[in-house]
Design an enzyme around this catalytic site. Structure first.
Site, mmCIF file in Angstrom:
data_model
loop_
_atom_site.group_PDB
_atom_site.id
_atom_site.type_symbol
_atom_site.label_atom_id
_atom_site.label_comp_id
_atom_site.label_asym_id
_atom_site.label_seq_id
_atom_site.Cartn_x
_atom_site.Cartn_y
_atom_site.Cartn_z
ATOM 1 N N HIS A 95 0.815 -1.213 0.000
ATOM 2 C CA HIS A 95 0.000 0.000 0.000
ATOM 3 C C HIS A 95 0.849 1.264 0.000
ATOM 4 C CE1 HIS A 95 -4.193 -1.655 1.164
ATOM 5 N NE2 HIS A 95 -3.518 -2.541 0.452
ATOM 6 N N HIS A 260 -1.856 -12.337 -2.589
ATOM 7 C CA HIS A 260 -2.869 -13.077 -1.845
ATOM 8 C C HIS A 260 -2.465 -14.518 -1.558
ATOM 9 C CE1 HIS A 260 -6.241 -10.109 -3.218
ATOM 10 N NE2 HIS A 260 -5.383 -9.579 -2.363
#
Length: 722
Positions: A95, A260
């Site tokens: 992020h 993920h």
């Protein structure tokens, strides 16, 4: 203190809070120059500090070992999922880097800006405040040798390596800021997660320079477009968003899967009951936000995205489970405990399910977001997913390179990379430039100046070409600039703002000069030197003692070293310094000038002096006379400011972005100007600079300041000189 009666407070109540209007709130149409002043030296507690030198003394291996040890050192105040902080640290690094967008090069991890608002309080960054707080002991230990920007990205790398994945490499060199980048445009929404960024289904309707689909998101909504699951629609958003971060379909699919493969989403509770984000939290929370009143407020009670569950069977270890589960199982929509849409498998065997993150006796369904399902349902992404599934080694290589690109794209050219873990391979997205093997003596420089000035090229041609070559530099991601001489190649040689016919004439003549020299000198150097020689000639018409410095050492990149498509985003759509706009835009020309000036690293006085000088030098695009307030074009006089501040004129609108400067006595039009010209007389701050340079005792000061600002722009991308 009597809070019920502010008038009795012993200080100017509200002066340091949002309760009192600032200048821009009183006069919202006034030109806001703050973007040129952000990161003022007064905000930096260590001004003049050489970070590269400090980093060279860092024991990088010791830092890496400390980070790997941190990953499994679970703290009671914020317990690690499965006893491993890897997923949290990867999300933090992702992020931090993921705010980067190619359109203006802003965002990214380069400045450690995730520590400050608004990023530290974006909904998509929920609970990353805990990740940074977990890193604090390591930052404290290594201090000035390790920036927050470098530490955050290195933590993501070490998280992967501690979970069994070998990363492509790591480079240091991110220098921290000490104040929020409040002037970066993240969107004009007045609420988090607004839903009006796409005006229609066309990806181009997403406003530039934005990449994220909603305010407060890094990428896309994990539940689906506007929170409504539809993997094919989400695939459109994913492709647009990642494309604006310089990622192709293969890189996008690899990043989605690789990100993920480890960790989990958190949504085991009621998000409406969470406390305020860090910037809005009470003072006793000490910079932490999203305080959760449920249970212990962490571990199994954690609420972050609202989705709940892991993506793979072994979320604390790197493996190939992601594609196995995604492609070999059927999935259905369900609601998480927090009420968020997520995809869960139908009739999955227990051996394919991960254990609970905090209770090893319980097994849970894995989940997929709408973006994960896009990797299965979108035809192009499906093809790539199947290729990765069938070739795990290929997938690992693509992901390693894509992760390196994601976390290093905004660090600039490889010459800025620091540390022993910098990959040896030159990557096309790093805009490689060959190192030069020559240097020029003062005598050689002076002889070259003479040769270029006597070549038949006009001073205007030389100055404009040097400027056009250098003006592409962006201090946001350190791309562009004169080094490399890429203005010779597509797409730059054909950009409208570069006046292709004039540019080709100059390059052809400079190539002739290059071929005639007894030693190799790059065209990149010759272009800058030509403009520098012409500026020096113009300055010496005002003061013969003025010298314009020149530093050789620019290399000439080849076409093979140039990623043509990635340079499209560097094309100028306007250039206030040459009084040109490609077309009319929603924002005013003077606002575009500010944006370009900030990317060039200019201060407001430097921007001012460059405008005044470029006008009297006659470097306007296409030779227009707007703003050329002088009868002595080509001399570096302060005439622009003298005429601008002369009250014997009145200023009359004469058309779209056009004004007549009329003599009050005769009514005759003496000059014409654009908005970019007259803003320097209209805006009170810019007028103060204009009046300063219009003074009779500042004629030489103006010329010298212009020379200094010119040299700064010419050398902006010369990191070897810094």
């Amino acid at each position: 203190m009597d809070k019920s009666n502010p008038s009795k407070c012993p200080f100017n109540h509200g002066a340091n809070t949002e309760q009192q209007k600032n200048v821009m709130e009183w006069w919202p149409k006034s030109l806001n120059l703050d973007i040129l002043h952000q990161h003022d030296t007064k905000t930096n507690p260590f001004h003049g500090f050489n970070y590269a030198e400090a980093f060279s003394k860092l024991d990088l291996e010791a830092v890496k070992n400390d980070l790997k040890n941190l990953m499994t050192d679970s703290q009671d105040w914020w317990p690690a999922d499965w006893g491993h902080y890897g997923g949290l640290m990867i999300r933090m690094a992702w992020h931090a880097a993921g705010t980067y967008r190619t359109a203006d090069g802003r965002g990214g991890s380069n400045t450690g800006n995730q520590r400050f608002a608004p990023l530290n309080s974006w909904p998509d960054n929920a609970n990353l405040d805990k990740a940074r707080r977990l890193l604090w002991p390591i930052k404290k230990k290594y201090g000035n040798q390790l920036s927050w920007g470098d530490l955050i990205i290195l933590a993501g790398n070490m998280a992967y390596e501690s979970m069994g994945f070998k990363t492509f490499g790591f480079a240091g060199g991110r220098e921290d800021i000490w104040h929020p980048e409040k002037d970066i445009y993240w969107g004009d929404e007045q609420e988090w997660l607004g839903k009006d960024r796409y005006k229609n289904s066309d990806s181009e309707s997403l406003e530039n320079p934005l990449a994220a689909v909603q305010m407060g998101l890094i990428y896309v909504n994990p539940e689906g477009v506007d929170g409504k699951p539809d993997p094919l629609k989400t695939a459109h958003d994913v492709r647009t968003t990642f494309g604006r971060m310089a990622m192709n379909d293969e890189e996008t699919c690899a990043l989605t899967a690789g990100g993920h493969t480890v960790g989990k989403a958190h949504g085991n509770g009621d998000a409406s009951k969470l406390g305020a984000e860090p910037e809005g939290a009470d003072i006793q929370e000490q910079g932490l936000g999203w305080i959760n009143p449920k249970g212990n407020g962490n571990a199994g009670d954690t609420v972050t995205s609202g989705l709940e569950g892991a993506w793979t069977t072994t979320p604390d270890r790197w493996n190939h489970t992601y594609f196995h589960l995604l492609l070999n199982h059927e999935w259905e929509l369900k609601k998480s405990p927090a009420g968020a849409w997520q995809w869960e498998p139908i009739d999955m065997k227990d051996e394919d399910k991960p254990v609970d993150a905090h209770d090893p006796t319980v097994k849970r369904n894995p989940i997929m977001t709408d973006a994960d399902m896009a990797m299965k349902m979108d035809p192009a992404y499906r093809k790539i997913s199947e290729k990765f599934y069938n070739d795990p080694e290929y997938f690992k290589d693509v992901f390693a390179r894509a992760w390196f690109k994601l976390t290093h794209r905004d660090l600039g050219p490889k010459s800025r990379y620091l540390g022993a873990d910098v990959p040896q391979e030159d990557l096309i997205w790093q805009d490689p430039i060959p190192k030069v093997d020559y240097s020029l003596t003062d005598d050689e420089i002076n002889q070259l100046k003479k040769t270029i000035l006597e070549s038949g090229l006009s001073d205007n041609d030389l100055i404009s070409t040097a400027w056009d070559s250098a003006r592409t530099y962006r201090g946001s991601d350190y791309r562009g600039g004169a080094n490399g001489g890429r203005i010779r190649f597509s797409p730059q040689k054909d950009w409208e703002g570069n006046e292709p016919e004039r540019l080709q004439k100059v390059i052809s003549k400079l190539t002739e000069i290059q071929d005639s020299l007894g030693k190799k000198v790059s065209l990149a150097d010759l272009m800058v030197l030509g403009g520098t020689a012409a500026v020096e000639k113009a300055a010496q018409a005002i003061d013969p003692s003025i010298q314009v410095s020149f530093s050789s050492g620019r290399g000439d990149a080849s076409e093979e070293m140039t990623d043509i498509d990635s340079f499209d985003v560097l094309e100028p759509v306007s250039d206030g310094f040459r009084n040109w706009m490609k077309k009319e835009y929603a924002v005013n020309p003077e606002e575009l000038l500010l944006d370009r000036s900030q990317l060039l690293g200019l201060t407001a006085p430097e921007m001012t002096v460059l405008i005044g000088g470029m006008r009297v030098l006659g470097t306007n695009y296409g030779g227009t006379k707007h703003g050329v307030f002088t009868d002595n074009v080509g001399q570096l006089s302060n005439d622009f400011f003298v005429e601008l501040t002369d009250m014997s004129y009145s200023w009359k609108p004469a058309g779209a972005n056009l004004y007549n400067i009329v003599e009050r006595k005769t009514g005759e039009t003496k000059w014409t100007a654009t908005r970019v010209d007259i803003i320097f007389g209209s805006n009170s701050i810019l007028r103060s600079y204009s009046e300063f340079y219009a003074q009779d005792d500042n004629k030489v000061k103006f010329a010298q300041d212009f020379v200094n600002a010119w040299t700064k722009v010419m050398n902006a991308d010369r990191f070897d000189l810094k």
